[in-house]
Design an enzyme around this catalytic site. Structure first.
Site, PDB file in Angstrom:
ATOM      1  N   GLU A  35       0.874  -1.182   0.000  1.00 27.97           N
ATOM      2  CA  GLU A  35       0.000   0.000   0.000  1.00 27.97           C
ATOM      3  C   GLU A  35       0.907   1.227   0.000  1.00 27.97           C
ATOM      4  OE1 GLU A  35      -3.339   1.013  -0.222  1.00 27.97           O
ATOM      5  OE2 GLU A  35      -2.274   2.920  -0.153  1.00 27.97           O
ATOM      6  N   THR A  42      -9.654   4.167  -0.017  1.00 19.40           N
ATOM      7  CA  THR A  42     -10.550   5.313  -0.167  1.00 19.40           C
ATOM      8  C   THR A  42     -11.655   5.296   0.885  1.00 19.40           C
ATOM      9  OG1 THR A  42     -10.125   5.416  -2.535  1.00 19.40           O
ATOM     10  CG2 THR A  42     -12.124   6.483  -1.750  1.00 19.40           C
ATOM     11  N   CYS A  43     -12.281   4.164   1.085  1.00 21.02           N
ATOM     12  CA  CYS A  43     -13.451   4.119   1.978  1.00 21.02           C
ATOM     13  C   CYS A  43     -13.109   4.620   3.374  1.00 21.02           C
ATOM     14  CB  CYS A  43     -13.998   2.694   2.046  1.00 21.02           C
ATOM     15  SG  CYS A  43     -15.306   2.530   3.264  1.00 21.02           S
ATOM     16  N   CYS A  48     -16.103   6.898   2.292  1.00 19.24           N
ATOM     17  CA  CYS A  48     -17.320   6.585   3.059  1.00 19.24           C
ATOM     18  C   CYS A  48     -17.258   7.003   4.526  1.00 19.24           C
ATOM     19  CB  CYS A  48     -17.588   5.081   3.050  1.00 19.24           C
ATOM     20  SG  CYS A  48     -17.163   4.247   1.532  1.00 19.24           S
ATOM     21  N   LYS A  51     -16.603  10.852   5.275  1.00 23.93           N
ATOM     22  CA  LYS A  51     -17.778  11.533   4.688  1.00 23.93           C
ATOM     23  C   LYS A  51     -19.005  11.361   5.570  1.00 23.93           C
ATOM     24  CE  LYS A  51     -20.524   9.353   2.757  1.00 23.93           C
ATOM     25  NZ  LYS A  51     -20.589   8.702   1.487  1.00 23.93           N
ATOM     26  N   GLY A 178     -23.309  15.554 -10.523  1.00 25.95           N
ATOM     27  CA  GLY A 178     -24.659  15.153 -10.116  1.00 25.95           C
ATOM     28  C   GLY A 178     -24.712  13.723  -9.653  1.00 25.95           C
ATOM     29  N   TYR A 180     -23.234  10.537  -6.744  1.00 21.17           N
ATOM     30  CA  TYR A 180     -23.219  10.332  -5.291  1.00 21.17           C
ATOM     31  C   TYR A 180     -22.398  11.411  -4.565  1.00 21.17           C
ATOM     32  CZ  TYR A 180     -24.565   5.259  -5.388  1.00 21.17           C
ATOM     33  OH  TYR A 180     -25.191   4.056  -5.515  1.00 21.17           O
ATOM     34  N   GLU A 184     -23.784  14.248  -2.062  1.00 23.10           N
ATOM     35  CA  GLU A 184     -23.521  14.106  -0.622  1.00 23.10           C
ATOM     36  C   GLU A 184     -22.772  15.312  -0.066  1.00 23.10           C
ATOM     37  OE1 GLU A 184     -23.647   9.261  -0.236  1.00 23.10           O
ATOM     38  OE2 GLU A 184     -21.689  10.200  -0.311  1.00 23.10           O
ATOM     39  N   ARG A 201     -24.681  19.294 -15.081  1.00 22.46           N
ATOM     40  CA  ARG A 201     -24.951  19.513 -16.499  1.00 22.46           C
ATOM     41  C   ARG A 201     -26.298  18.945 -16.938  1.00 22.46           C
ATOM     42  NH1 ARG A 201     -20.505  15.305 -19.115  1.00 22.46           N
ATOM     43  NH2 ARG A 201     -21.375  13.410 -18.259  1.00 22.46           N
ATOM     44  N   ARG A 207     -28.149  10.206 -12.087  1.00 17.11           N
ATOM     45  CA  ARG A 207     -28.536   9.401 -13.247  1.00 17.11           C
ATOM     46  C   ARG A 207     -28.647   7.910 -12.838  1.00 17.11           C
ATOM     47  NH1 ARG A 207     -26.460   9.233 -18.878  1.00 17.11           N
ATOM     48  NH2 ARG A 207     -24.832  10.720 -18.386  1.00 17.11           N
ATOM     49  N   THR A 312     -17.978   0.095  -1.855  1.00 20.05           N
ATOM     50  CA  THR A 312     -17.138  -0.613  -0.890  1.00 20.05           C
ATOM     51  C   THR A 312     -17.605  -2.048  -0.603  1.00 20.05           C
ATOM     52  OG1 THR A 312     -16.384   1.404   0.140  1.00 20.05           O
ATOM     53  CG2 THR A 312     -16.356  -0.565   1.525  1.00 20.05           C
ATOM     54  N   ALA A 342     -27.226   3.326  -0.767  1.00 21.49           N
ATOM     55  CA  ALA A 342     -27.775   4.546  -0.174  1.00 21.49           C
ATOM     56  C   ALA A 342     -26.964   5.737  -0.637  1.00 21.49           C
ATOM     57  CB  ALA A 342     -27.727   4.459   1.348  1.00 21.49           C
ATOM     58  N   HIS A 437     -45.698   0.109  14.173  1.00 22.01           N
ATOM     59  CA  HIS A 437     -46.428   1.370  14.249  1.00 22.01           C
ATOM     60  C   HIS A 437     -46.073   2.141  15.505  1.00 22.01           C
ATOM     61  CE1 HIS A 437     -49.707   4.077  13.362  1.00 22.01           C
ATOM     62  NE2 HIS A 437     -50.117   3.979  14.607  1.00 22.01           N
ATOM     63  N   GLU A 442     -43.462   1.696   7.975  1.00 19.10           N
ATOM     64  CA  GLU A 442     -44.642   0.820   7.904  1.00 19.10           C
ATOM     65  C   GLU A 442     -45.390   1.009   6.586  1.00 19.10           C
ATOM     66  OE1 GLU A 442     -48.064   1.638  10.592  1.00 19.10           O
ATOM     67  OE2 GLU A 442     -46.951   3.412  11.193  1.00 19.10           O
TER      68      GLU A 442
END
Ligand code: NDP
Length: 460
Positions: A35, A42-43, A48, A51, A178, A180, A184, A201, A207, A312, A342, A437, A442
């Protein structure tokens, strides 16, 4: 004795590489992992995890505002960027240490420098100028953010790498893109108090997501920031007091920072793939088969560098499946068809399965169940935003083929819904599930009448 220095040499210590290394070592393989930056990839280091911590920070703004409707008196909240940055960075460092420790405990030898491929069984460690002979090589080097569009002054912009290094909260920020990352970070900065412009754009953000979810997001973001859709960037220049972005409609946006989030590219530069005859695909990614094997039998690749589904948990699955296949004696493919996901905008988006438009194409006749409502909490807080939930059903089989949630905690909810959809749940299964409930979720099991039955294009 084997002719090789190691059984497996993993290039890249991100989500996919670390998982593959750890599991392979657990099966008894001798594993080395190189590494060049920080283990975690990155994550953990600049994606992730930090962020999401920033997303949490931003959401307190809504909580403070909403509390008044429930009888709380909240003084003027004050946000301190330096505190968040220090605590966030410390948490990232803690996690990095855990990743390191887990690898070491598994018996993996970590090589803290860049490695490149020399031949199908040899890597060169660049800084120490050593070579290592490996029976197999796994490429798990991830991707990097691009600085596009290539307009004059784009070098003045930062990317999702540098955003974590900002020493102060920008008073004004322009976010371009436009996808993720743009969605975010625009949400984070707007919530933390930056005057935020989101420039994209296209006419809709995100998308590939369901069009009604995209519209709901645009409506919410339109109240939270300056949202400019259908506009392109012509250039950026430094002006007194900040940066000035020129748009194609003749307007100018002044900002302290410009963040470009217009996509990511595989980290293949200088890796030596050409030396072993691995050609890249049109997206610059490494082509692999269902078992993550390249056309060179001893070289495999997982994660974003293969550009299958750049998430990820998918990279982790691919890394694990590689180790099971090659070292565990259990050939395993990753099913990329059904991936819950998500977007940590505020409000949040959670999705599993097909958008309405895609489902209609794939299945022909579909039922669309839809609920758009004000959550209970908003009745006293006075917040205007609405939740949107859609359940899309294939009429021929009654199977739920898409669930879309726009609203608070959508990511948490969709993880559980994803289990049902992965198991092949039908609408009848949803219907016989007893509601919890009172919750917003629900609605997912109480929608009885399809808003509309959609037939294939050109039918009915
Ligand atoms: P995406 O590929 O998702 O989006 C790129 C965006 O930039 C699109 O809106 C695209 O527009 C736009 N764009 C591309 N090129 C240009 C250009 N030349 N000029 C103007 N706009 C342009 O990339 P991201 O950087 O947002 O995210 C990268 C990856 O990271 C994603 O694949 C995602 O899977 C992953 N990710 C996942 C997260 C999560 O799971 N929550 C969080 C963050 C990242 P158009 O739509 O018109 O092509």
């Amino acid at each position: 004795m084997s002719d090789f220095d190691t059984d497996l040499f993993v290039i890249g210590g991100g989500s996919g590489g670390v998982r593959a290394a750890r599991i392979a070592a657990g099966y008894g393989a001798r594993v080395m992992l190189a590494e060049e930056y920080r283990v975690g990839g990155t994550c953990v280091i600049r994606g992730c995890v930090p962020k999401k911590l920033m997303v949490y920070a931003g959401r307190f703004a809504d909580e403070f505002a909403d509390a008044a409707g429930f009888g709380w008196t909240v003084g003027t909240p004050h946000f301190d960027w330096a505190t968040l940055k220090r605590r966030r960075d410390a948490e990232v460092t803690r996690l990095e240490g855990i990743y390191d420790a887990n690898l070491i405990r598994a018996g993996v030898e970590i090589v803290p420098e860049r490695a490149v491929i020399v031949d199908p069984h040899t890597v060169r460690l660049v800084a120490s100028d050593r070579t290592v002979r490996a029976e197999r090589i796994l490429v798990a080097v991830g991707a990097h953010p691009v600085k596009e569009p290539a307009v004059p002054g784009i070098e003045l912009a930062i990317t999702s790498n540098e955003v974590f290094e900002l020493e102060s909260l920008p008073e004004r920020i322009l976010v371009i893109g436009g996808g993720y990352i743009a969605v975010e970070f625009a949400g984070v900065f707007a919530a933390l108090g930056s005057a935020t412009t989101l420039l994209h754009r296209g006419d809709r953000l995100l998308r590939g997501f369901d069009d009604e979810v995209r519209d709901a997001l645009a409506e919410a973001y339109g109240h939270r920031m300056d949202l400019r859709l259908g506009r392109t960037l012509l250039g950026i220049e430094r002006r007194e007091g900040g940066l000035c972005a020129r748009l194609d409609d003749g307007s100018e946006i002044l900002a302290d920072q410009v963040l470009v989030a217009t996509g990511r590219r595989p980290n293949v530069g200088g890796l030596g793939l050409d030396r072993v005859g691995i050609d890249l695909d049109a997206a610059g990614a490494i082509p692999v088969d269902a078992y993550s094997q390249t056309k060179v039998p001893s070289i495999y690749a997982v994660g974003d560098v293969t550009n299958r589904a750049n998430l990820t948990p998918v990279a982790i699955r691919e890394g694990h499946a590689f180790a099971d296949t090659v070292y565990g004696g259990r050939p395993t493919c990753v099913d990329h068809r059904l991936i819950p996901t998500a977007v940590f905008s505020t409000p949040e988006i959670g999705v599993v399965g097909h958008s309405e438009a895609a489902a209609r194409e794939v299945y022909g006749t579909i039922d669309v169940y839809k609920a758009r409502f004000r959550p209970m909490k908003a009745t006293l807080s006075g917040r205007e935003e609405r939740i949107l939930m859609k359940v899309i059903v294939d009429c021929a089989t009654d199977r739920v083929v898409g669930v879309h949630i726009f609203g608070h905690d959508a990511g948490e909810v969709i993880q559980a819904v994803g289990i049902a959809v992965t198991l092949g749940a039908t609408k009848a299964d949803f219907d016989r599930t007893i509601a919890v409930h009172p919750t917003a979720a629900e609605e997912l099991v109480t929608m009885r009448v399809p808003e509309v039955t959609k037939h294939p294009v050109g039918v009915g």
